[in-house]
Design a protein around this motif. Sequence first.
Motif, short mmCIF file in Angstrom:
data_model
loop_
_atom_site.label_atom_id
_atom_site.label_comp_id
_atom_site.label_asym_id
_atom_site.label_seq_id
_atom_site.Cartn_x
_atom_site.Cartn_y
_atom_site.Cartn_z
N CYS A 321 1.00 -1.38 0.06
CA CYS A 321 -0.54 -0.36 0.28
C CYS A 321 0.77 1.14 -0.24
CB CYS A 321 -1.03 0.10 1.06
SG CYS A 321 -2.45 -1.17 1.55
N ALA A 322 1.98 1.23 1.01
CA ALA A 322 2.90 2.43 1.06
C ALA A 322 3.85 2.65 -0.19
CB ALA A 322 3.84 2.42 1.66
N ARG A 323 3.70 1.37 -1.15
CA ARG A 323 4.82 1.94 -2.38
C ARG A 323 3.26 2.09 -3.79
NH1 ARG A 323 7.09 -3.17 -1.66
NH2 ARG A 323 9.39 -3.61 -0.74
N ALA A 324 2.36 1.86 -3.78
CA ALA A 324 1.14 2.69 -5.05
C ALA A 324 1.01 3.42 -4.26
CB ALA A 324 0.49 1.59 -4.43
N LEU A 325 0.56 3.89 -2.65
CA LEU A 325 0.76 5.94 -2.37
C LEU A 325 1.90 6.27 -2.91
CD1 LEU A 325 -0.57 7.81 -1.01
CD2 LEU A 325 0.18 6.90 1.49
N LYS A 326 2.62 5.76 -2.22
CA LYS A 326 3.94 6.59 -3.15
C LYS A 326 4.57 7.10 -4.23
CE LYS A 326 9.08 6.88 -2.73
NZ LYS A 326 9.86 6.24 -3.92
N ILE A 353 7.01 0.85 6.21
CA ILE A 353 5.84 1.79 5.49
C ILE A 353 6.85 3.61 5.58
CG2 ILE A 353 3.63 3.14 5.87
CD1 ILE A 353 2.61 -0.19 6.66
N LEU A 354 7.07 3.90 6.80
CA LEU A 354 8.00 4.98 6.71
C LEU A 354 8.68 5.19 6.61
CD1 LEU A 354 6.60 5.98 10.33
CD2 LEU A 354 5.54 6.61 8.66
N ALA A 355 9.58 4.10 6.47
CA ALA A 355 10.85 4.59 5.23
C ALA A 355 10.58 4.36 4.12
CB ALA A 355 12.43 3.17 5.77
N LEU A 356 9.51 3.79 3.11
CA LEU A 356 9.49 3.95 1.83
C LEU A 356 8.78 5.11 1.54
CD1 LEU A 356 7.38 0.29 1.67
CD2 LEU A 356 9.56 1.65 -0.24
N VAL A 408 -3.47 12.34 4.13
CA VAL A 408 -4.41 11.05 5.33
C VAL A 408 -3.47 9.32 5.10
CG1 VAL A 408 -6.24 11.31 7.12
CG2 VAL A 408 -5.26 13.60 5.50
N PHE A 409 -3.36 8.61 5.93
CA PHE A 409 -2.67 7.65 5.30
C PHE A 409 -2.58 6.70 6.85
CE2 PHE A 409 0.65 4.18 4.72
CZ PHE A 409 -0.29 3.72 4.47
N GLY A 410 -3.53 5.50 6.85
CA GLY A 410 -3.10 5.06 8.17
C GLY A 410 -4.60 3.47 7.74
N SER A 411 -4.52 3.51 9.06
CA SER A 411 -5.96 2.40 9.74
C SER A 411 -6.88 2.92 8.60
CB SER A 411 -5.45 2.13 11.03
OG SER A 411 -5.91 3.08 11.50
N PHE A 412 -8.15 2.29 9.19
CA PHE A 412 -9.46 2.80 9.03
C PHE A 412 -9.99 3.55 10.30
CE2 PHE A 412 -9.85 -0.79 5.67
CZ PHE A 412 -10.59 -0.32 5.62
N SER A 413 -9.55 3.46 10.99
CA SER A 413 -9.59 4.51 11.98
C SER A 413 -9.26 5.78 12.05
CB SER A 413 -9.37 4.30 13.93
OG SER A 413 -9.66 2.72 13.90
N VAL A 414 -7.98 6.47 11.54
CA VAL A 414 -7.38 7.48 11.03
C VAL A 414 -8.80 7.84 9.77
CG1 VAL A 414 -5.31 8.28 9.86
CG2 VAL A 414 -5.35 6.75 11.33
N VAL A 415 -8.49 7.45 9.00
CA VAL A 415 -9.40 8.19 7.71
C VAL A 415 -10.76 8.00 8.45
CG1 VAL A 415 -10.78 7.30 5.81
CG2 VAL A 415 -8.23 6.62 5.80
N ALA A 416 -11.49 7.56 9.24
CA ALA A 416 -12.80 8.19 9.74
C ALA A 416 -12.96 9.00 10.69
CB ALA A 416 -13.02 6.57 10.11
N GLY A 417 -11.82 9.16 11.36
CA GLY A 417 -11.40 10.63 12.25
C GLY A 417 -10.58 11.34 11.37
#
Length: 430
Positions: A321-326, A353-356, A408-417
């Motif tokens: 997911c991180a590669r696709a987002l990058k 993920i963060l290193a990518l 804005v990236f991460g878990s479903f909770s981050v996106v919903a929040g």
Amino acid sequence: MEPDSVDSKGLWCAQSLWEFLESKGQEYAPFDPKRAHRIYAKLAPMLKLEHLKIIHILGTNGKGSTGRFITLGLLQCGHRVLHFSSPHLWHFRERFYRNGGDVSDEELEEAHRALQRFGFVCEASYFEYATFLGLYLAQECDFLVLEAGLGGEFDSTSVLRAHLSVFTPIGVDHKDFLGADIESIAGTKLRAMGDNVLLAPQPYAQSSLIARAIAKERGARLCELGIIESSAQLCTQIEAFCACFGLESREENEWWQAYRAYVARYGYAEFLAQNLLVASFVWRFFGLRVDCGNLAVLDLRGRCEWLRPHILLDVGHNEECARALKSVIEQSFGQRRVILVYNTYFDKSVRHILALLKPCIQEVWIFPLVDNPRVIARSDLEAILGDLGIVYRDFVREEMRDSQDYVVFGSFSVVAGFLDIFEGELCKTN
């Protein structure tokens, strides 16, 4: 058959659906691999599913958007469809998308009461019970697009024999449940395949090798798709696909043009465009012609979604997911570095993920997640950011500026929040 869910006093179970689900605890609690099959064997005779065509979506990344694209095409062709997906952003009912919209709380409660007539369903886990609710709600449909949970062969969605098994890209995730390496993870997922299998382009060659071995052992028909970037490549893939499943091939040049126009119209990221292509092969499997020129927009929130020209929102949980987002960040923002609004769960590959993403990041704003036992400890996240040399601070919505780019990236909770904050402001403005 007499229901057996009455208690010792002969009273019906009085728990509401929400009370019942709350009693089940965490969705990812340890499970009994035989329990869902045991329950379904008893439940199946009570359900009317004989006419239902089952499309089983498995994999790691892109299951939700692939399943929804499939569903939108089936709806355009006039079919009644239930799309069962997980997890949800805000409401449990989001997991049950029927005939173009989420089912209501009242419909879910009715399904719950119907299932509670049979006491043996009460031993189901949270996700297993959600699956059985989906089966009940799909009884009047023509198709059930059934998205697996984190598992494969032991997943509750695998109790049904699918007409078509669709495997999206398989990545490394949920190691505690599925195994420490791609071979273990892919094997667990791929052993859930039925007689007809569509394999999306895979990030790991091992997944393709394992898929071929399992298909050969079981006598399943397997079609492997590659990345499609031109009309000529599409035609080549269609010929192989039709040969695999004994279908009649047809000219698709006009379809390709309509598809590219649809992708451009809504600004879909390339991985979403590829997921749509996978969906198009599912339509072809069932002999359906879908007009991309009139296909509805993808209505799953948080899938590489642009909230503003400078705010990109995406659910992501592993390195793929991180590669696709990058790639999306580089194509969309060029050399400009973004502020990453981020948080995630402790069992994710946070450091990788963060290193990518680091080359694209100006700094990280840590989004607050409270009362969630799966969230990574703040001290652990700060230690990783420090080791990687990434500047970080707390997220402050009031300090976001139109002149800065945000992801804005991460878990479903981050996106919903974040959506709660963002759309709450829109409501006040309007």
